[in-house]
Design a protein around this motif. Structure first.
Motif, short mmCIF file in Angstrom:
data_model
loop_
_atom_site.label_atom_id
_atom_site.label_comp_id
_atom_site.label_asym_id
_atom_site.label_seq_id
_atom_site.Cartn_x
_atom_site.Cartn_y
_atom_site.Cartn_z
N ALA A 81 4.05 -83.77 -39.83
CA ALA A 81 5.45 -84.18 -39.63
C ALA A 81 6.15 -84.30 -40.98
CB ALA A 81 5.50 -85.50 -38.87
N VAL A 82 5.45 -84.91 -41.96
CA VAL A 82 6.05 -85.08 -43.29
C VAL A 82 6.22 -83.72 -43.98
CG1 VAL A 82 5.70 -86.08 -45.60
CG2 VAL A 82 5.18 -87.44 -43.56
N ARG A 83 5.19 -82.86 -43.87
CA ARG A 83 5.20 -81.59 -44.61
C ARG A 83 6.20 -80.60 -44.03
NH1 ARG A 83 0.83 -78.70 -44.57
NH2 ARG A 83 -0.41 -79.83 -43.05
N TYR A 84 6.38 -80.61 -42.71
CA TYR A 84 7.26 -79.59 -42.12
C TYR A 84 8.70 -80.06 -41.91
CZ TYR A 84 3.09 -76.84 -41.64
OH TYR A 84 1.96 -76.14 -41.93
N ASN A 92 -1.83 -98.64 -11.20
CA ASN A 92 -2.85 -99.53 -10.67
C ASN A 92 -2.83 -100.83 -11.48
OD1 ASN A 92 -5.18 -100.90 -10.07
ND2 ASN A 92 -6.47 -99.07 -10.03
N LEU A 93 -2.42 -101.92 -10.84
CA LEU A 93 -2.23 -103.18 -11.57
C LEU A 93 -3.53 -103.78 -12.08
CD1 LEU A 93 0.51 -104.99 -9.48
CD2 LEU A 93 0.69 -104.03 -11.77
N PHE A 94 -4.66 -103.35 -11.53
CA PHE A 94 -5.93 -103.95 -11.93
C PHE A 94 -6.52 -103.27 -13.16
CE2 PHE A 94 -5.37 -104.84 -7.45
CZ PHE A 94 -5.43 -106.22 -7.48
N MET A 95 -5.89 -102.17 -13.57
CA MET A 95 -6.42 -101.45 -14.72
C MET A 95 -5.67 -101.85 -15.99
SD MET A 95 -6.91 -97.50 -13.63
CE MET A 95 -5.87 -97.04 -15.00
N LEU A 96 -6.35 -101.74 -17.13
CA LEU A 96 -5.63 -101.90 -18.39
C LEU A 96 -4.76 -100.66 -18.55
CD1 LEU A 96 -8.37 -103.27 -20.78
CD2 LEU A 96 -6.13 -104.29 -20.40
N LEU A 97 -3.56 -100.83 -19.08
CA LEU A 97 -2.63 -99.70 -19.14
C LEU A 97 -3.09 -98.65 -20.14
CD1 LEU A 97 0.65 -101.81 -19.21
CD2 LEU A 97 -0.57 -100.92 -17.24
N PRO A 98 -2.90 -97.37 -19.83
CA PRO A 98 -3.24 -96.32 -20.81
C PRO A 98 -2.32 -96.44 -22.04
CG PRO A 98 -2.64 -95.38 -18.66
CD PRO A 98 -2.33 -96.82 -18.60
N LEU A 99 -2.82 -96.00 -23.19
CA LEU A 99 -2.03 -96.10 -24.43
C LEU A 99 -1.56 -94.73 -24.87
CD1 LEU A 99 -4.36 -98.52 -26.45
CD2 LEU A 99 -2.42 -99.07 -24.95
N ARG A 100 -0.32 -94.65 -25.29
CA ARG A 100 0.19 -93.37 -25.77
C ARG A 100 0.53 -93.48 -27.25
NH1 ARG A 100 4.97 -90.14 -26.01
NH2 ARG A 100 4.55 -88.00 -25.30
N PHE A 101 -0.15 -92.63 -28.04
CA PHE A 101 0.14 -92.56 -29.48
C PHE A 101 0.98 -91.29 -29.70
CE2 PHE A 101 -0.83 -90.56 -33.55
CZ PHE A 101 -0.54 -91.58 -34.44
N ALA A 102 2.08 -91.40 -30.43
CA ALA A 102 2.91 -90.20 -30.63
C ALA A 102 3.49 -90.15 -32.04
CB ALA A 102 4.03 -90.17 -29.61
N VAL A 103 3.63 -88.92 -32.53
CA VAL A 103 4.30 -88.69 -33.81
C VAL A 103 5.43 -87.71 -33.53
CG1 VAL A 103 4.09 -87.85 -36.18
CG2 VAL A 103 2.14 -88.98 -35.08
N LYS A 104 6.65 -88.16 -33.79
CA LYS A 104 7.82 -87.36 -33.45
C LYS A 104 8.63 -87.09 -34.72
CE LYS A 104 11.53 -87.50 -30.19
NZ LYS A 104 12.17 -87.98 -29.08
N ASP A 105 9.13 -85.87 -34.85
CA ASP A 105 9.97 -85.59 -36.02
C ASP A 105 11.22 -84.83 -35.59
OD1 ASP A 105 9.66 -82.60 -36.25
OD2 ASP A 105 7.55 -83.11 -36.60
N ASN A 106 12.22 -84.82 -36.47
CA ASN A 106 13.40 -84.00 -36.15
C ASN A 106 13.46 -82.80 -37.11
OD1 ASN A 106 14.21 -85.28 -38.47
ND2 ASN A 106 16.21 -85.91 -37.72
N GLY A 107 12.28 -82.23 -37.35
CA GLY A 107 12.14 -81.06 -38.22
C GLY A 107 12.51 -79.76 -37.52
N PRO A 108 11.97 -78.64 -38.01
CA PRO A 108 12.41 -77.32 -37.53
C PRO A 108 12.04 -77.00 -36.08
CG PRO A 108 10.49 -77.11 -38.96
CD PRO A 108 10.93 -78.54 -39.04
#
Ligand code: ADP
Length: 268
Positions: free
Chosen positions: A160-163, A181-197
């Motif tokens: 992201a930094v380089r481009y 499902n309320l009995f489950m631990l919630l899934p985690l979303r990791f994201a890297v977003k850029d406003n590059g090309p």
């Protein structure tokens, strides 16, 4: 290979008849040509910096009275090329270790702390040229292998930094997703977003292939080895997840992965 590869062998059957046995070797052929292309790519990637280094060494050896200014310049270029070879070898080793599947045991990893560290690494690499925003929820844990997660996910931040041109905005986020499902631990979303090309749609399915680059010259210029996203793919597979890529030319890109959350370990 678009058509299927068939190997036909003849075996004697009854007295004056023969049996034709057909083996479908499409997969073996495909693996073989992938391996050949990989070796050719590695050789090429190593030869380029070596050619530059030996060229400068030859000039230095043949020109005893080279002005000190030029000598320094040549040495600087040789240092840059040897650093490139070191990065390439480090990436190749990481990739082959991940591909061999011989990884260490999964232990609880504080993904929030890891995401925070990646954001700081991004700040260092950007050196003030971009705005780096974070939206990282705290104390979110997964089961995993810390170094592989770090080696993998750091490529997303570095890319992201380089481009992204100077002045761009990069956002690193880690959030729990809504669950059905309320009995489950919630899934985690990791994201890297850029406003590059951004990246044209036809390239997206091939980005995690080893040495696949949209723009070879630009990738080389920015210090890329062409292995970053292949490393990400394997590191994520080791954590039972996959890379999600969404991108639009002229607008930017987002690289993300969803992980299974675990409860924070007791006593931490
Ligand atoms: P490289 O070392 O060339 O960056 P990667 O495997 O990390 O290799 O990425 C493959 C290609 O995907 C890059 O060469 C680049 O063309 C494209 N790419 C990756 N991340 C981004 C991004 N954030 N924005 C635009 N293009 C990207």
């Amino acid at each position: 290979i678009t058509e299927r590869a068939l190997l036909v062998t003849r075996a004697p059957f009854q007295t004056d008849e023969e049996l034709l046995i057909t083996h479908d070797i499409t997969e073996a052929e495909r693996l073989n040509s992938t391996r050949t292309a990989f070796v050719a790519n590695v050789s090429h990637e190593l030869r380029t910096p070596l050619t530059v280094i030996s060229g400068f060494l030859e000039t230095l050896a043949d020109t005893p009275n080279l002005p000190p200014e030029q000598t320094r310049q040549f040495i600087g270029m040789m240092q840059k090329e040897s650093a490139r070879m070191q990065t390439l070898l480090a990436d190749l080793l990481t990739l082959s270790r991940l591909e061999s599947g011989r990884s260490s045991e999964h232990t609880p990893v504080d993904l929030s702390a890891l995401a925070q560290l990646l954001a700081e690494d991004g700040e260092t690499l950007s050196a003030g040229k971009h705005t780096i925003r974070t939206d990282i929820a705290s104390d979110l844990w997964i089961n995993g292998i810390y170094t592989d997660l770090y080696n993998g996910l750091s490529n997303l931040v570095f890319n992201a930094v380089r481009y992204t041109p100077a002045g761009g905005i990069i956002e690193i986020s880690l959030k729990a997703l809504p669950a059905d499902n309320l009995f489950m631990l919630l899934p985690l979303r990791f994201a890297v977003k850029d406003n590059g090309p951004g990246i044209a749609a036809e390239h997206i399915p091939r980005l995690t292939e080893r040495f696949y680059r949209v723009d070879k010259g630009r990738s080389r210029q920015s210090g890329g080895t062409g292995l970053g996203l292949a490393i990400v793919k394997h590191a994520l597979a080791e954590h039972d997840t996959a890379l999600e890529i969404s991108s639009e030319v002229g607008k930017g890109s987002e690289f993300a992965a969803v992980f299974r959350q675990i409860a924070p370990p007791a006593g931490i």
